[in-house]
Design a protein around this motif. Structure first.
Motif, PDB file in Angstrom:
ATOM      1  N   THR A   1       9.906   1.344   1.601  1.00 41.66           N
ATOM      2  CA  THR A   1       9.365   2.620   2.067  1.00 41.66           C
ATOM      3  C   THR A   1      10.439   3.419   2.801  1.00 41.66           C
ATOM      4  O   THR A   1      10.539   4.647   2.658  1.00 41.66           O
TER       5      THR A   1
ATOM      6  N   ALA B   1      11.766   7.300   2.162  1.00 45.96           N
ATOM      7  CA  ALA B   1      11.352   8.277   3.182  1.00 45.96           C
ATOM      8  C   ALA B   1      12.247   9.516   3.257  1.00 45.96           C
ATOM      9  O   ALA B   1      11.736  10.643   3.363  1.00 45.96           O
TER      10      ALA B   1
ATOM     11  N   GLU C   1       0.839  -1.194   0.000  1.00 46.63           N
ATOM     12  CA  GLU C   1       0.000   0.000   0.000  1.00 46.63           C
ATOM     13  C   GLU C   1       0.882   1.255   0.000  1.00 46.63           C
ATOM     14  O   GLU C   1       1.772   1.411   0.844  1.00 46.63           O
ATOM     15  N   GLY C   2       0.641   2.131  -0.962  1.00 43.63           N
ATOM     16  CA  GLY C   2       1.442   3.346  -1.088  1.00 43.63           C
ATOM     17  C   GLY C   2       2.711   3.168  -1.886  1.00 43.63           C
ATOM     18  O   GLY C   2       3.459   4.130  -2.068  1.00 43.63           O
ATOM     19  N   VAL C   3       2.977   1.944  -2.354  1.00 41.53           N
ATOM     20  CA  VAL C   3       4.172   1.672  -3.158  1.00 41.53           C
ATOM     21  C   VAL C   3       3.757   1.559  -4.623  1.00 41.53           C
ATOM     22  O   VAL C   3       2.838   0.792  -4.955  1.00 41.53           O
ATOM     23  N   ARG C   4       4.420   2.310  -5.509  1.00 39.88           N
ATOM     24  CA  ARG C   4       4.090   2.283  -6.936  1.00 39.88           C
ATOM     25  C   ARG C   4       4.821   1.115  -7.604  1.00 39.88           C
ATOM     26  O   ARG C   4       6.045   1.135  -7.746  1.00 39.88           O
TER      27      ARG C   4
ATOM     28  N   ARG D   1       9.160  10.984  -0.543  1.00 42.23           N
ATOM     29  CA  ARG D   1       8.331  10.460  -1.632  1.00 42.23           C
ATOM     30  C   ARG D   1       7.849   9.054  -1.305  1.00 42.23           C
ATOM     31  O   ARG D   1       8.325   8.421  -0.359  1.00 42.23           O
ATOM     32  N   ASN D   2       6.858   8.597  -2.080  1.00 36.67           N
ATOM     33  CA  ASN D   2       6.390   7.219  -1.946  1.00 36.67           C
ATOM     34  C   ASN D   2       7.396   6.266  -2.591  1.00 36.67           C
ATOM     35  O   ASN D   2       8.096   6.634  -3.547  1.00 36.67           O
ATOM     36  N   ALA D   3       7.458   5.067  -2.057  1.00 34.35           N
ATOM     37  CA  ALA D   3       8.374   4.073  -2.616  1.00 34.35           C
ATOM     38  C   ALA D   3       7.928   3.672  -4.017  1.00 34.35           C
ATOM     39  O   ALA D   3       6.727   3.639  -4.337  1.00 34.35           O
ATOM     40  N   SER D   4       8.900   3.332  -4.834  1.00 35.63           N
ATOM     41  CA  SER D   4       8.634   2.920  -6.211  1.00 35.63           C
ATOM     42  C   SER D   4       9.118   1.488  -6.407  1.00 35.63           C
ATOM     43  O   SER D   4       9.708   0.863  -5.518  1.00 35.63           O
TER      44      SER D   4
END
Length: 487
Positions: free
Chosen positions: A417, A421, A385-388, A425-428
């Motif tokens: 993540t 941090a 969740e929150g990782v692209r 930014r969000n993790a990719s």
């Protein structure tokens, strides 16, 4: 000097004199004894006494039971020099003498006991209750059997009255009120042995919330688990009417990090209204106590995680082992009691002999294996969740994580993540790949083992996983003779 008496004869004569004087010595009755006698209308020393001993963990329940059963009782206290180091019961109170001197009338002694919901119950530790039940005078004395001395401490409840039936009725009413107002009911509690072996303490816990879609197991496994645990509880009355037993034992086995504890936590949350008693290594020797609480407060669940770690541990020199203690306690539970025993293990080979030697205690064993590709994809989706992650990146992660546990996937997403941090930014997908490279490299072998993956890549439960010492441990845990060919 020849006129002096012989020391030996003088000593013997003095001892005889002291013995004779002690035998005929008279003391004035203490004020406390007079109050008890006046309440009963007769000499209490000639009346029989009824005594009940309770675990010291029942202190709050006893106080609530006394308050409900004896609401109008007059409560007296007592004191003696050094009384915190010796037990003082009804016999000592009526004699008016403790080992260290006279016992006097004084205020009752209380202790505050936390009961986990923000309340602190003010519990009497030493006191005399003067009560009348249907006109019958009754005296109830509450005291510890051992405060700071040697051996386990318990709560002692003593009753005396002019009719034995009335005393028995009052004590039964107190016990019934204790059950009705029990502070452990519908709570999660754990028992912890006192370091000095003088009893146990209770801690209250709040379970973390685990949703059903957060438990990812092989197809059909969660449904079987729910049917055996939740289903039996939901249809308890119908099963009783059909003459079917409600008591059940479930064993979850599989490599570390695959979701056994998560599954247990989900089950406990999905079965509200039950008393839950988790047992851990610190609870060794308290299995009988924990099972007694579960019986008293059914419906209840007893949880013993990582049972293989204590399978051969012995609570007493003559004990067959902790696992056998647990299995024997399970045997003593009534078949129609809604009691659920949840056991988990990473090493079923260690405990299987013990379970086989006690058939029927565990009636469902479910394997929680390392996740296959479909399960790993679901795990990545759950924890990412929150990782692209692009579809191609997701497929690559699923392929490269073959043989890892759910705990590994969860940690992988946290590491990704963490990498992103510092940049806000969000993790990719690139962060996930970098974190995966790091976790899979050789220097992370121990980390992988701690997350449930064998560092060398072999299955954790495959051939050669049970070393010779653990084979011997398994026979010992089962109480079976070691075969000659492996001695």
């Amino acid at each position: 000097m020849s006129d002096l008496p012989d020391p030996g004869r003088f000593g013997a004569a003095m001892e005889e004199f002291i013995r004779a004087m002690t035998a005929v010595a008279t003391y004035e009755e203490s004020e406390l004894t007079n109050r008890i006698a006046a309440h009963l209308g007769t000499d209490p020393k000639v009346l029989p006494t009824t005594t009940v001993e309770l675990p010291n963990t029942e202190q709050a329940n006893l106080q609530l039971g006394l308050a409900a059963a004896l609401p109008d009782a007059e409560v007296l206290g007592f004191h003696a020099r050094g009384m915190g180091y010796m037990p003082l019961g009804l016999a000592e109170l009526l004699s008016g003498q403790a080992m260290t001197g006279p016992i006097g009338l004084g205020p009752p002694r209380y202790a505050g006991v936390e009961v986990g919901d923000g309340r602190i119950v003010r519990c009497i530790t030493n006191g005399v209750f003067l009560a009348r039940i249907d006109g019958e005078p009754i005296v109830i004395v509450v005291s510890p059997t051992n405060e700071r001395g040697f051996g386990p401490s318990k709560l002692r409840l003593e009753g005396v009255g002019t009719r034995d039936e009335a005393v028995a009725s009052v004590i039964a009413a107190i016990r019934s009120a204790m059950r009705e107002h029990n502070v452990f009911r519908r709570r999660v509690i754990s028992l912890h042995a006192d370091e000095r072996g003088q009893g146990a303490s209770v801690q209250f816990h709040t379970l973390p919330s685990v949703q059903r879609d957060g438990v990812i197991l092989p197809d059909g496994t969660l449904e079987r688990l729910e049917r055996h645990a939740i289903g039996i509880a939901q249809h308890a009355e119908r099963l009783r009417e059909a003459g079917r037993h409600l008591k059940r034992g479930i064993l979850l086995h599989g490599p570390p990090g695959t979701g056994k504890t998560l599954s247990v936590t989900y089950l406990l949350g999905a079965m509200p209204g039950r008393t839950v008693v988790p047992l851990t290594g610190r609870s060794l020797g308290l299995i009988e106590h924990a099972t007694a609480i579960a019986r008293e407060l059914a419906p209840a669940t007893v949880v013993f995680e990582d049972i293989d770690l204590v399978a051969a541990e012995r609570t007493m020199p003559w004990s067959q082992g902790v696992l056998f203690d647990l299995l024997n306690q399970m045997e003593g539970v009534g078949e129609d009691a809604d009691l659920l025993f949840l056991l988990t293990t990473n090493r079923p080979d260690v405990i299987e002999p013990a379970l086989a030697a006690r058939p029927g205690r565990v009636d469902l064993a479910l394997e929680i294996p390392l996740p296959d590709a479909a399960a790993r994809e679901r795990l990545v989706a759950l924890y990412a969740e929150g990782v692209r992650l692009e579809p191609a990146e997701l497929a690559a992660v699923v392929e490269r994580t073959e043989g890892v546990s759910g705990a590994f996937v969860k940690e992988l997403m946290r590491q990704a993540t963490l990498r992103a941090a510092p940049d806000g930014r969000n993790a990719s997908g690139a962060d996930v790949v970098a974190a995966l490279d790091e976790l899979l490299e050789e220097r992370s072998a121990l980390t992988r083992r701690l997350l449930g993956q064998p560092a060398h890549g072999a299955p954790t439960d495959g051939p050669g996983a049970a070393p010779f010492p653990q084979m011997l441990q398994a026979f010992q845990a089962a109480g079976l003779p070691i075969p000659d060919e492996i001695e």
